[in-house]
Design a protein around this motif. Sequence first.
Motif, mmCIF file in Angstrom:
data_model
loop_
_atom_site.group_PDB
_atom_site.id
_atom_site.type_symbol
_atom_site.label_atom_id
_atom_site.label_comp_id
_atom_site.label_asym_id
_atom_site.label_seq_id
_atom_site.Cartn_x
_atom_site.Cartn_y
_atom_site.Cartn_z
ATOM 1 N N SER A 71 31.607 44.189 33.945
ATOM 2 C CA SER A 71 32.973 43.795 33.563
ATOM 3 C C SER A 71 33.810 43.899 34.874
ATOM 4 O O SER A 71 34.784 43.015 35.122
ATOM 5 C CB SER A 71 33.463 44.667 32.621
ATOM 6 N N GLU A 72 33.759 44.846 35.906
ATOM 7 C CA GLU A 72 34.287 45.153 37.026
ATOM 8 C C GLU A 72 34.055 44.071 38.084
ATOM 9 O O GLU A 72 34.887 43.451 38.650
ATOM 10 C CB GLU A 72 34.160 46.418 37.493
ATOM 11 N N TRP A 73 32.906 43.805 38.088
ATOM 12 C CA TRP A 73 32.127 42.897 39.026
ATOM 13 C C TRP A 73 32.883 41.640 38.758
ATOM 14 O O TRP A 73 33.593 40.813 39.877
ATOM 15 C CB TRP A 73 30.692 42.909 38.969
ATOM 16 N N TYR A 74 33.081 41.266 37.310
ATOM 17 C CA TYR A 74 33.470 39.940 37.183
ATOM 18 C C TYR A 74 35.126 39.765 37.607
ATOM 19 O O TYR A 74 35.451 38.747 37.976
ATOM 20 C CB TYR A 74 33.367 39.624 35.437
ATOM 21 N N ASN A 75 35.842 40.695 37.117
ATOM 22 C CA ASN A 75 37.246 40.780 37.212
ATOM 23 C C ASN A 75 37.463 40.547 38.914
ATOM 24 O O ASN A 75 38.425 39.959 39.286
ATOM 25 C CB ASN A 75 37.659 41.988 36.777
ATOM 26 N N ASP A 76 36.820 41.446 39.455
ATOM 27 C CA ASP A 76 36.967 41.326 40.939
ATOM 28 C C ASP A 76 36.837 40.100 41.767
ATOM 29 O O ASP A 76 37.277 39.488 42.528
ATOM 30 C CB ASP A 76 36.379 42.801 41.669
ATOM 31 N N LEU A 77 35.379 39.718 41.187
ATOM 32 C CA LEU A 77 34.919 38.453 41.864
ATOM 33 C C LEU A 77 36.076 37.437 41.526
ATOM 34 O O LEU A 77 36.190 36.471 42.400
ATOM 35 C CB LEU A 77 33.685 37.733 41.147
ATOM 36 N N LEU A 78 36.448 37.374 40.648
ATOM 37 C CA LEU A 78 37.482 36.191 40.236
ATOM 38 C C LEU A 78 38.626 36.061 41.208
ATOM 39 O O LEU A 78 39.035 35.090 41.743
ATOM 40 C CB LEU A 78 38.074 36.226 38.705
ATOM 41 N N GLN A 79 38.951 37.332 41.707
ATOM 42 C CA GLN A 79 40.148 37.427 42.339
ATOM 43 C C GLN A 79 39.850 37.336 43.880
ATOM 44 O O GLN A 79 40.217 36.386 44.880
ATOM 45 C CB GLN A 79 40.823 38.544 42.339
ATOM 46 N N VAL A 80 38.510 38.041 44.436
ATOM 47 C CA VAL A 80 37.996 37.937 45.668
ATOM 48 C C VAL A 80 37.440 36.443 46.263
ATOM 49 O O VAL A 80 37.817 35.958 47.278
ATOM 50 C CB VAL A 80 37.188 38.996 46.028
ATOM 51 N N ALA A 81 36.885 35.923 45.232
ATOM 52 C CA ALA A 81 36.215 34.629 45.670
ATOM 53 C C ALA A 81 37.215 33.689 45.226
ATOM 54 O O ALA A 81 36.979 32.251 45.452
ATOM 55 C CB ALA A 81 35.055 34.400 44.942
ATOM 56 N N GLU A 82 38.493 33.894 44.752
ATOM 57 C CA GLU A 82 39.503 33.039 44.611
ATOM 58 C C GLU A 82 39.367 31.839 43.708
ATOM 59 O O GLU A 82 39.268 30.793 43.701
ATOM 60 C CB GLU A 82 39.933 32.526 45.875
ATOM 61 N N ILE A 83 38.758 32.544 42.623
ATOM 62 C CA ILE A 83 38.530 31.607 41.197
ATOM 63 C C ILE A 83 39.967 31.575 40.455
ATOM 64 O O ILE A 83 40.589 30.329 40.271
ATOM 65 C CB ILE A 83 37.505 31.938 40.417
ATOM 66 N N MET A 84 40.562 32.664 40.018
ATOM 67 C CA MET A 84 41.348 32.754 39.223
ATOM 68 C C MET A 84 42.465 33.910 39.558
ATOM 69 O O MET A 84 42.022 34.899 39.671
ATOM 70 C CB MET A 84 41.114 33.111 37.666
ATOM 71 N N ASP A 85 43.648 33.978 39.445
ATOM 72 C CA ASP A 85 44.716 34.991 39.820
ATOM 73 C C ASP A 85 45.091 35.247 38.550
ATOM 74 O O ASP A 85 45.636 34.784 37.653
ATOM 75 C CB ASP A 85 45.783 34.498 40.575
ATOM 76 N N VAL A 86 44.809 36.800 38.300
ATOM 77 C CA VAL A 86 45.249 37.291 36.803
ATOM 78 C C VAL A 86 46.655 37.894 37.170
ATOM 79 O O VAL A 86 47.165 38.506 35.929
ATOM 80 C CB VAL A 86 44.195 38.327 36.771
ATOM 81 N N ARG A 87 47.394 37.716 38.081
ATOM 82 C CA ARG A 87 48.729 38.322 38.125
ATOM 83 C C ARG A 87 49.819 37.255 37.561
ATOM 84 O O ARG A 87 51.004 37.926 37.717
ATOM 85 C CB ARG A 87 48.831 38.800 39.469
ATOM 86 N N TYR A 88 49.665 36.351 36.764
ATOM 87 C CA TYR A 88 50.807 35.663 36.248
ATOM 88 C C TYR A 88 51.102 36.554 35.124
ATOM 89 O O TYR A 88 50.496 37.060 34.204
ATOM 90 C CB TYR A 88 50.138 34.298 35.773
ATOM 91 N N PRO A 89 52.637 36.292 35.186
ATOM 92 C CA PRO A 89 53.281 37.501 33.933
ATOM 93 C C PRO A 89 53.431 36.773 32.641
ATOM 94 O O PRO A 89 54.151 37.306 31.836
ATOM 95 C CB PRO A 89 54.613 37.290 34.749
ATOM 96 N N VAL A 90 52.370 36.243 32.053
ATOM 97 C CA VAL A 90 52.133 36.134 30.803
ATOM 98 C C VAL A 90 50.604 36.516 30.524
ATOM 99 O O VAL A 90 49.791 35.819 31.054
ATOM 100 C CB VAL A 90 52.298 34.628 30.138
ATOM 101 N N LYS A 91 50.693 37.316 29.433
ATOM 102 C CA LYS A 91 49.178 37.747 28.798
ATOM 103 C C LYS A 91 48.619 36.536 28.687
ATOM 104 O O LYS A 91 48.958 35.720 27.821
ATOM 105 C CB LYS A 91 49.605 38.831 27.784
ATOM 106 N N GLY A 92 47.037 36.612 29.015
ATOM 107 C CA GLY A 92 46.257 35.587 28.600
ATOM 108 C C GLY A 92 46.668 34.225 28.958
ATOM 109 O O GLY A 92 45.699 33.344 28.846
ATOM 110 N N SER A 93 47.328 34.284 30.292
ATOM 111 C CA SER A 93 47.556 32.951 30.892
ATOM 112 C C SER A 93 47.079 33.399 32.407
ATOM 113 O O SER A 93 47.675 34.458 32.873
ATOM 114 C CB SER A 93 48.950 32.410 30.968
ATOM 115 N N TYR A 94 46.400 32.472 33.056
ATOM 116 C CA TYR A 94 45.833 32.774 34.481
ATOM 117 C C TYR A 94 46.143 31.535 35.233
ATOM 118 O O TYR A 94 46.383 30.524 34.971
ATOM 119 C CB TYR A 94 44.312 33.235 34.406
ATOM 120 N N VAL A 95 46.174 31.696 36.713
ATOM 121 C CA VAL A 95 46.335 30.663 37.541
ATOM 122 C C VAL A 95 45.145 30.190 38.244
ATOM 123 O O VAL A 95 44.201 31.326 38.900
ATOM 124 C CB VAL A 95 47.308 31.059 38.538
#
Lengths: 478, 478
Positions: free
Chosen positions: B17-41
């Motif tokens: 779970s941690e690997w998946y979340n970090d990978l999305l950010q570090v490999a630049e797949i999805m940015d999870v910091r968009y300010p609406v829950k459940g919506s990603y960039v």
Amino acid sequence: MAEQEKEAMLPPKESFSEWYNDLLQVAEIMDVRYPVKGSYVWYPFGFSIRRNVYGIIRELLDKDHQETMFPLLIPENEFMKEAEHIKGFEDEVYWVLNGGTTPLDVKLALRPTSETAIYPMYRLWVRSHADLPLKLYQIVNTFRYETKHTRPLIRLREITSFKEAHTVHATWDDAAAQVDEAIRLYSEFYRRLAVPVLPSKRPNWDKFPGADYTIAVDALMPDGKTLQVGTAHHLGDNFAKTFDIKYEDAEGEQVYAHQTCYGVSERSIAALISIHGDDKGLIMPPEVAPVQAVIIPILFKKSEAVLAACNDVKEKLEAAGIRVTIDDSDKRPGSKYYKWEMKGVPLRIEIGPRDLEKEAAMLARRDTGEKEQVPLASIVNEVIERFAVIQFSLLEKAKEELGARIFECETLDDVRENVAKGIAHVPWCGEEKCGLEMDEQVGAGILGIPTDQDETGTYKCPVCGKDTSIRVYVARTY
Amino acid sequence: MAEQEKEAMLPPKESFSEWYNDLLQVAEIMDVRYPVKGSYVWYPFGFSIRRNVYGIIRELLDKDHQETMFPLLIPENEFMKEAEHIKGFEDEVYWVLNGGTTPLDVKLALRPTSETAIYPMYRLWVRSHADLPLKLYQIVNTFRYETKHTRPLIRLREITSFKEAHTVHATWDDAAAQVDEAIRLYSEFYRRLAVPVLPSKRPNWDKFPGADYTIAVDALMPDGKTLQVGTAHHLGDNFAKTFDIKYEDAEGEQVYAHQTCYGVSERSIAALISIHGDDKGLIMPPEVAPVQAVIIPILFKKSEAVLAACNDVKEKLEAAGIRVTIDDSDKRPGSKYYKWEMKGVPLRIEIGPRDLEKEAAMLARRDTGEKEQVPLASIVNEVIERFAVIQFSLLEKAKEELGARIFECETLDDVRENVAKGIAHVPWCGEEKCGLEMDEQVGAGILGIPTDQDETGTYKCPVCGKDTSIRVYVARTY
């Protein structure tokens, strides 16, 4: 879909509004019968035009932009940050208030455009001058609660195909250069649709809410109204200040970034089909035609030889990457011609027993109706050459029509007379008061100052009589 | 984007779970910091994976489907027509209530799926048996007000990339055959992503709301949970009756049509990156890798010869249609390796002075780490061959891992022990009561009956002890 197979007559193109509405349905571009006002359905045929058209946009942008995708839903607090921007959009925004049967804690806007969705992320992404320029785009649906009369592809409540680019630059000048580049890209895009466009700088009262200035490209529609088919906005550091987008410059200082955004929508397709079409239906430039050539076997009696020749030609054209189909249905030739002319297929290839005797085929151009016999042996080259000729001649024809409908005017009477037919090119002192007065007097507003303006002459503002070196476009607009 | 240039360490893949979340950010797949829950960039890099993956879907469907696009907004009265369907979705629907500052006359749903948007139009489009089968699809954003924990690409409030197909057929059997065909298409799609999937018929209580039955394909995630990555639904004539979709059959009778729908989403990309990735980051199958090969010049001192050789290789690979880049930045080789390994580039090509002396290059495989010297003269073929080997071996490896985690179980204790590691294959009498009881007892539900079930054996239902020829998959699911 059976009902469209009847040979519906289009109204003449002179009755542009009726012609346009009927064409969309009969040629199967958009179905207007969806039960939500301002929302329309892409027929598969219409969507295949969209694919080709947007393929060109992607090709042009991919050279130095990257495609991305941001969320549709924008929280109220982000949306409400930029004061000018809100003023421009607040009457037009759809609001999601409930999730299931529960009211939401935070109201969510359906993006009318994505500045306020994208720039909070740019705040996180832009760190250093080395990150700049940043040039991203997305192709998404956007929403405007239009209270004016809606019209498919032109004035929509759901814009299904908004291509919006958002760039970040170090300096104001870099951003200004990008606005020019955007207009160059859009001119090239429309050149490939054989649609000539006029770039002009919008007057201040008509710029994008929150921008320093706006340059737009307009196409001239058959009824003499202009259609704004692309805009590019210099945002200065206005949004950067609101959304706190800073970068560290070479000296280690934190500086506000400068931004641009620019967009085109399915209005590009409205212009494409309106400008080229005729009383018989669509006329598609070969580059974006879903079907580029249709082969019609001319069969007096079932002729294996004719069908074999048709299939052979089809294979050869397909091998050359041409989108080609054979219509070997049982319908009579006239009915086939009707169908494929309606769909705007650039070239019809007829092959019958008499053609075969001469080892030839008959090519019929959709745009001019010209027919010409060509040798089967060189059919691929013949077809490719004609595509180039058709593409070129559609653009030339459209340019001529546009040129013939730009009228040099000096007085308000001149303008009044000519904006009924097209675009007036008229002096303007630059004062907002005179601009709005002109609008009131002639029933048509200032479109903008042509970007290729030669400002060496001296003219008189037809409203206040002051000397000016500026001439503007005045037109009735969609 | 500067911040990702730091060499962030991923957690080990064991901590999925941690690997998946970090990978999305570090490999630049999805940015999870968009300010609406459940919506990603979508980061541009992630989006380029999406382009390649959805390019395969389009390629497969375009053979006999047509792409189209329907509106997002569905009026309440249409949405509320099909009783089962509403029950399935009413808690999850976002409602637009305001346009500007004005309450709307008719509430508008954001589509959670498009049956109720599309079928009112199918009512108009389907007339005769000659119109059938009708096979359309669209790739659109859809919305679910998820109350469960959201997760990028897996459980979203805005599904940005829902590919939904909707077909209409004359008979129930034709529709059943299309459901099988859809599962075949999806299996082929996932084979091209090197992701093995298990097709199974969902138990009745888990079928699509309003369907006769549902067949789904599931992938096994590294944590032993299954991820539903595609579904195909036989809708019978249920929706046809609700939306009055009839056709005239060969005898001139008006008959209700039969329908199917089937969908995949960006979960396909979640499976793709989760199944292949490792502690160093992404591992992309060559077919969908945004960058298929990266060339790293090994420069002890500035060597024109090395750079020239790198450029020459790049040109040759590009001419062969390979997506290749050179990393000639000033970073040290280790840092370059880190970056391109994180991005999952299938092949690294190193060229240094010693390679040049031998007229060779070093190829390093991302999936195995194997290095091999190959002659420069045949570099294009060497690369293409390795792509095929990598694609094949990723799929074989994934198949083996999947096979090793399907456990034959006879008792509830067996199931309880094994569903922690993967999928239990266990007898079931077919009674809903026993199915739900099993769920309660082992904390994992019935996924479905494998479509390739061999029903000649005799087993005992572990709940009620009755004889049965059916064995089902039981798993923990996302």
